[in-house]
Design a protein around this motif. Structure first.
Motif, PDB file in Angstrom:
ATOM      1  N   GLY A  68      -2.780   2.106  -4.619  1.00  0.00           N
ATOM      2  CA  GLY A  68      -2.338   3.482  -4.052  1.00  0.00           C
ATOM      3  C   GLY A  68      -3.154   4.634  -5.004  1.00  0.00           C
ATOM      4  N   ASP A  69      -3.091   5.735  -4.842  1.00  0.00           N
ATOM      5  CA  ASP A  69      -3.889   6.817  -5.406  1.00  0.00           C
ATOM      6  C   ASP A  69      -3.195   7.487  -6.533  1.00  0.00           C
ATOM      7  N   SER A  70      -1.844   7.353  -6.750  1.00  0.00           N
ATOM      8  CA  SER A  70      -1.104   7.860  -7.993  1.00  0.00           C
ATOM      9  C   SER A  70      -0.997   6.943  -9.070  1.00  0.00           C
ATOM     10  N   PHE A 101       0.728  -1.270  -0.066  1.00  0.00           N
ATOM     11  CA  PHE A 101       0.172  -0.025   0.085  1.00  0.00           C
ATOM     12  C   PHE A 101       0.838   0.962  -0.070  1.00  0.00           C
ATOM     13  N   ASP A 102       0.461   2.207  -0.753  1.00  0.00           N
ATOM     14  CA  ASP A 102       0.991   3.410  -0.556  1.00  0.00           C
ATOM     15  C   ASP A 102       0.456   4.281   0.569  1.00  0.00           C
ATOM     16  N   LEU A 103       1.082   5.014   1.193  1.00  0.00           N
ATOM     17  CA  LEU A 103       0.762   5.604   2.514  1.00  0.00           C
ATOM     18  C   LEU A 103      -0.073   7.140   2.288  1.00  0.00           C
ATOM     19  N   ASP A 104       0.508   8.046   1.880  1.00  0.00           N
ATOM     20  CA  ASP A 104      -0.045   9.557   1.512  1.00  0.00           C
ATOM     21  C   ASP A 104      -1.147   9.510   0.544  1.00  0.00           C
ATOM     22  N   ARG A 105      -2.236   9.909   1.177  1.00  0.00           N
ATOM     23  CA  ARG A 105      -3.342  10.081   0.227  1.00  0.00           C
ATOM     24  C   ARG A 105      -4.040   8.847  -0.242  1.00  0.00           C
ATOM     25  N   THR A 106      -3.548   7.742   0.292  1.00  0.00           N
ATOM     26  CA  THR A 106      -4.206   6.545   0.244  1.00  0.00           C
ATOM     27  C   THR A 106      -4.712   6.012   1.468  1.00  0.00           C
ATOM     28  N   LEU A 107      -3.881   5.813   2.435  1.00  0.00           N
ATOM     29  CA  LEU A 107      -4.512   5.457   3.904  1.00  0.00           C
ATOM     30  C   LEU A 107      -4.382   6.742   4.940  1.00  0.00           C
TER      31      LEU A 107
END
Ligand code: MG
Length: 242
Positions: A188-190, A6-12
């Protein structure tokens, strides 16, 4: 069983909401209301910070580049009066220190993440984080979200010495977890960093599109797309079963 990265920033971790909270306190303590609302400060900071991060990710520079510049640029942008630019540097260093102390312990996340993580672990998956960021603050953000017990490996760009979408950080993540690319998902978000980055090393990908997400930063076709964390575990199982 799959390895889920998992990506962290803007994902979790909700990057915007946590920054708005941080700036609300800072703006009040510094009496900056004459130079714009705390929301205006946070919004400008996020734009400046994102621009500087784009630059260091493109040129593989250290986060120190961002830390030395984002607050002085923000003060100038907001029109804060100052006699000498040295003052901006001093004030910037003070704010940078506060941000370092406070921001990573703020725990605003997206709805349904911990329920989703519980379900994913019960389904037997191994959960990891791969993030462009510095190890210690990123570790604290995961703790603030209450997710530490779920995460087996935390892979950060400062330790891997490369930023997503560079294949090197994904290879580093696969090596450090013993995972095979074909049994791994990058979530992730990106589109640029998570979806295209994961696809380039043979990982399966899921794109998180929150209702308040930034506009897409690239074009790609992820295997799975979701807006709500509560729907993710079911969608993932369906995709794995094929
Ligand atoms: Mg992200």
């Amino acid at each position: 069983m799959a390895h889920l990265f998992f990506d962290l920033d803007r994902t979790l971790w909700h990057h915007e909401r946590n920054h708005f909270r941080f700036f609300e306190a800072l703006h009040g303590a510094r009496n900056w209301s004459e130079w714009g609302s705390s929301d205006a400060w946070a919004k400008s900071y996020l734009e400046i910070n994102d621009r500087l991060w784009d630059h260091i990710q493109l040129h593989n520079l250290s986060v120190d580049y961002v830390r030395a510049r984002r607050f002085p640029l923000l003060f100038r942008h907001m029109g804060l009066p100052v006699d000498r630019s040295k003052e901006f540097e001093v004030l910037g260093a003070e704010c940078e220190q506060l941000l370092k102390m406070q921001l990573p312990d703020m725990g605003e996340g997206y709805n349904g993440v911990s329920e989703a993580f519980k379900a994913l672990r019960e389904a037997g998956h191994q959960l990891h984080v791969v993030t462009n960021g510095v190890r210690e603050p990123q570790r604290r953000k995961i703790a603030a979200l209450g997710l530490s017990d779920f995460i087996e490996e935390l892979v950060t760009s400062d330790v891997a010495r490369s930023y997503k979408p560079d294949p090197e950080i994904f290879h580093y993540a696969l090596r450090s977890t013993g995972a095979q690319a074909g049994e791994s998902w990058m979530i992730g978000d990106s589109v640029l960093r998570d979806v295209l980055g994961g696809q380039a090393v043979g990982m399966r990908t899921a794109w998180f599109r929150a209702d308040d997400a930034l506009p897409p930063d690239a074009e790609a076709t992820p295997e799975l797309e979701f807006r709500d964390w509560r729907e993710f575990p079911g969608q993932l199982e369906a995709a794995i079963r094929g």
